[in-house]
Design an enzyme around this catalytic site. Structure first.
Site, short mmCIF file in Angstrom:
data_model
loop_
_atom_site.label_atom_id
_atom_site.label_comp_id
_atom_site.label_asym_id
_atom_site.label_seq_id
_atom_site.Cartn_x
_atom_site.Cartn_y
_atom_site.Cartn_z
N LYS A 67 -26.51 26.13 76.47
CA LYS A 67 -25.20 25.53 76.61
C LYS A 67 -25.21 24.45 75.60
O LYS A 67 -24.36 24.09 75.12
CB LYS A 67 -24.53 24.84 77.85
CG LYS A 67 -24.92 26.06 79.08
CD LYS A 67 -24.40 25.49 79.85
CE LYS A 67 -25.87 24.68 81.14
NZ LYS A 67 -26.34 25.47 82.69
N ASP A 90 -23.59 32.43 79.61
CA ASP A 90 -24.80 31.63 80.45
C ASP A 90 -24.01 31.23 82.02
O ASP A 90 -24.85 31.61 83.12
CB ASP A 90 -24.66 30.13 79.76
CG ASP A 90 -25.82 29.76 81.17
OD1 ASP A 90 -26.91 29.45 81.62
OD2 ASP A 90 -24.78 28.25 81.56
N ARG A 135 -27.67 34.66 89.44
CA ARG A 135 -29.10 33.86 89.60
C ARG A 135 -28.93 32.91 91.08
O ARG A 135 -29.64 33.41 91.67
CB ARG A 135 -29.81 32.91 88.73
CG ARG A 135 -29.97 33.71 87.21
CD ARG A 135 -30.52 33.41 86.25
NE ARG A 135 -31.39 32.22 86.21
CZ ARG A 135 -31.56 30.77 86.01
NH1 ARG A 135 -30.92 30.08 85.37
NH2 ARG A 135 -32.28 30.23 86.81
N HIS A 157 -30.24 15.47 78.31
CA HIS A 157 -30.40 16.60 79.22
C HIS A 157 -31.06 17.06 79.47
O HIS A 157 -32.12 16.78 79.71
CB HIS A 157 -30.66 17.74 79.05
CG HIS A 157 -29.92 19.05 79.83
ND1 HIS A 157 -29.24 19.36 80.44
CD2 HIS A 157 -30.55 19.89 81.23
CE1 HIS A 157 -28.59 20.10 81.65
NE2 HIS A 157 -30.03 19.97 81.81
N SER A 166 -30.86 29.05 79.97
CA SER A 166 -29.54 28.65 80.70
C SER A 166 -29.43 27.35 80.06
O SER A 166 -28.37 26.74 79.46
CB SER A 166 -29.58 28.50 82.28
OG SER A 166 -28.49 27.71 82.38
#
Lengths: 441, 441
Positions: free
Chosen positions: A191, A165, A172, A86, A187
């Site tokens: 995921k 999320d 947010r 990620h 968050s």
């Protein structure tokens, strides 16, 4: 025996610096999803968290509550230690597109759920969809099947994955509670943990074009991600990489996919190749296919040299409905018909190419999106040909803007010229070091 | 020239400790009222204010933005310096009911917009409505007319008065942002300034039964109210008064109105009389009718002795549709048929009567409301006959519970007994000093 605290009492407790337990956080998230906790109450909670923080146990609990608000993909029938990567997002960051098939070709399954571009950073899904026919909206069943058959599959976040999320992130975004490390951690991890992975390699970007502008904040985020992810039972490693300058040459959708495909052929810009190798090596070591980074790099290079990486990518593209011929011949990808050069006004050494400015210009020309529901144009983009450290003379072409009409291109070219800093005095400027740090549990 | 900040940027600015200017705060409130700023964004802003505070200029600006979200009553045709009193709320606080006609009888116009009971504290409107026929939902026109004719009028907050305060207060109540001094100040002052007053005397309650439990917090609130109110162009004085113990003997609706009417006849419990005199003296001095407190007290006493106070109250009750005969004969007011005594289990000196416990018992028996849309029973209540400082023997009656049925009464009586602290050792216990402080600009 005491009665459980009301939801407002939980908000007060966090507001006053108290610690919530896992049951409290599960209740907050579940109540938010079923409507008992209103948007405005969640917004107040998020702002209280902005000021009071969450400790690691709370962050794990929030992550798991968000994760279990939806479906956790079951990849138990796919053998092997499954690893994903990620990135916290940057300009020109197309690494996922070459990394996933390359690592899969070396025997580590890579189930990857990616996002779309928003703000000044692009998104992997937008880039992949430049491949004619390529579909990213597969079912959980097809996702698991393709990971099992091909070794990798790249899809978007479905409605089923961590819906809490999705809703919390949207909130947010409009309540000034984005820049909060425990919320960012929850968050990202909620995921990623929903993908059914065993390990995660994080590319935490740092610099002008990154979410984290300085090394201190990026290190804090990376450390929190590694700590919380490890505590949630996963193998996690984070690498900090430079995002002062766009990564590679291409910034756009089709053009970035093209550049990523070049890497699978053993070509591509040095920084893109290096970033792919660094992250790929982490994934192979984590996945148990290499004993150390040197060993892993040798495997990655062999997978490229033997054509295994290209073949894995072809099989993935085909499995996802795309035209596999673009893998062997990336020039098949669309490109806008008009090219406007960005010309140096004066000579000297290029000391900076502002990634944020380039990213914002890409949004302005339609390669990215300012709003989540906007469409992107796959054909337009910017080629950042000249990078920091290069010597240029007045009149040299620094970059090229690929657009659908000349007038728009000229305005964008002007913006890109403004992204360059050329120092007439400086004679030597070392290019930025790509890897700025590494954090493990 | 720079473009104005987005609403989210204003939230970020406050979150990061910045200062908003009056235009920013006007825009936030106006956007909230027209829907451009969502509830969840206002909630996040309120939580940010909880942590970062507002300086005096910001609090004045927020107050004025909330004030101007609705109608400001025009009392310009009523001659004289108009003064109101506001209490931060306590148990047994019926002072407004005797204070307004008494001060008006001395020549200072008192336009008063009051509230209903919520939580453990009662509300002036609920108490006044125990007078048969009495209406508190008058139009702004009738309000101004009655203040002009009678010298005082007591109504509820209409939809027209500070609607932004109504919506923001409702949001604070469910987002753990009630306990925040600048928000409390803006809420109180926006409503009071909408009355068209020139001056305001504040009764800031402190103790067990008050919103502010300790003198430090109460002083901070009082100081902020005086500073901000003065800055908003009004004469403002605050008096801190004790609320560890219920004020007076009666806690209920009809019974509190009865007790307040007794004061107009020169009777009533000493603490109720004293509180009325202290606040009334402030109002007369502020209104220019007395040169100092002693002078003011003499005027107040004379208005009672001559019957002017009773006559003013009769005229106000009649003007507001109520039965004026209850003023001359307060025993006409309704009282529940069943009385259950609260009996001392042991002898000693009463050292405390917990106002919070008494207030909560009153809510439980139907004299108050736990929810804003609940109805109150005017007839039920508690007579707190024995107050701190008194010596009692086992078996003595401490208090009386007035209810509609015996069983419910016994349960309430048990709660009231629990509110008493009787110390067998203590031989002397001075009653609490009513006035704990005074703050002026």
């Amino acid at each position: 025996m005491h009665s459980p605290r009301t939801l407002v009492e939980l908000l007060s407790a966090k507001r006053d610096g108290g610690t919530l337990d896992a049951a409290d956080l599960r209740r907050l998230v579940a109540s938010f999803m079923d409507g008992a906790l209103a948007d405005y109450q969640m917004a107040a909670f998020l702002m209280a968290v902005f000021f009071r923080g969450l400790d690691d146990a709370e962050t794990v609990a929030l992550t798991e509550a968000m994760l279990h608000s939806g479906r956790v993909l079951d990849l138990s029938r796919v053998p092997g230690f499954k690893v994903d990567k990620h990135s916290t997002g940057g300009v020109g960051d197309k690494i996922s597109i070459c990394l996933a098939p390359l690592v899969a070709a070396c025997g580590v399954p890579v189930p990857m759920v990616s996002g779309r571009g928003l703000g000044h950073t692009g998104g992997t899904l937008d880039k992949l969809e430049a491949i004619p026919g390529f579909r990213t909206d597969l079912s959980a069943y097809d996702f698991a099947r393709i990971v099992g058959d091909v070794g990798t599959c790249m899809i978007g976040q479905t409605q089923e994955i961590a819906p809490a999320d999705k809703r919390i992130y949207a909130l947010r975004d409009v309540t000034a509670t984005v820049e909060c490390i425990p919320l960012i951690v929850a968050s990202i991890l909620s995921k990623k943990l929903a993908e059914g992975i065993d390990g995660l390699v994080l590319d935490v970007k740092v610099g002008r074009g990154a979410f984290m502008k300085d090394t201190e904040r990026a290190t804090a985020l990376a450390t929190a991600l590694v700590r919380v992810g490890t505590r949630a039972g996963k193998r996690v490693v984070a690498v900090l990489t430079d995002m002062d300058t766009p990564l590679g040459v291409e910034v756009g959708n089709a053009s970035e996919t093209r550049e990523a495909l070049e890497v699978l052929h053993g070509r591509g810009p040095a920084d893109v190749v290096e970033c792919t190798m660094v992250l790929g090596a982490e994934m192979l070591v984590m996945g148990g296919k290499a004993k150390d980074a040197a060993d892993a790099r040798a495997l990655l290079e062999r997978a490229i040299a033997r054509g295994d990486a290209v073949r894995t990518m072809e099989r993935m593209v085909e499995a996802q409905g795309g035209d596999p011929r673009v893998v062997a011949d990336p020039s098949r990808l669309v490109v806008a018909s008009v090219t406007v050069p960005v010309v140096a006004a004066s000579g000297g050494t290029v000391t900076a190419v502002d990634a944020l400015a380039v990213g914002l210009a890409a949004v302005a020309m339609g390669a990215g999106r300012a709003r989540a529901d906007a469409a992107v144009d796959p054909a337009v983009g910017i080629s950042v040909d000249v990078k920091p450290g290069a010597r240029v003379a007045a009149g040299d072409v620094l970059a090229r803007v690929h657009v659908r009409d000349e007038a728009a291109g000229k305005a964008i070219a002007e913006r890109i010229r403004g992204a360059y800093t050329i120092d007439a005095q400086a004679h030597v400027s070392a290019p930025a070091t790509l890897v700025r740090g590494r954090i493990e549990a």
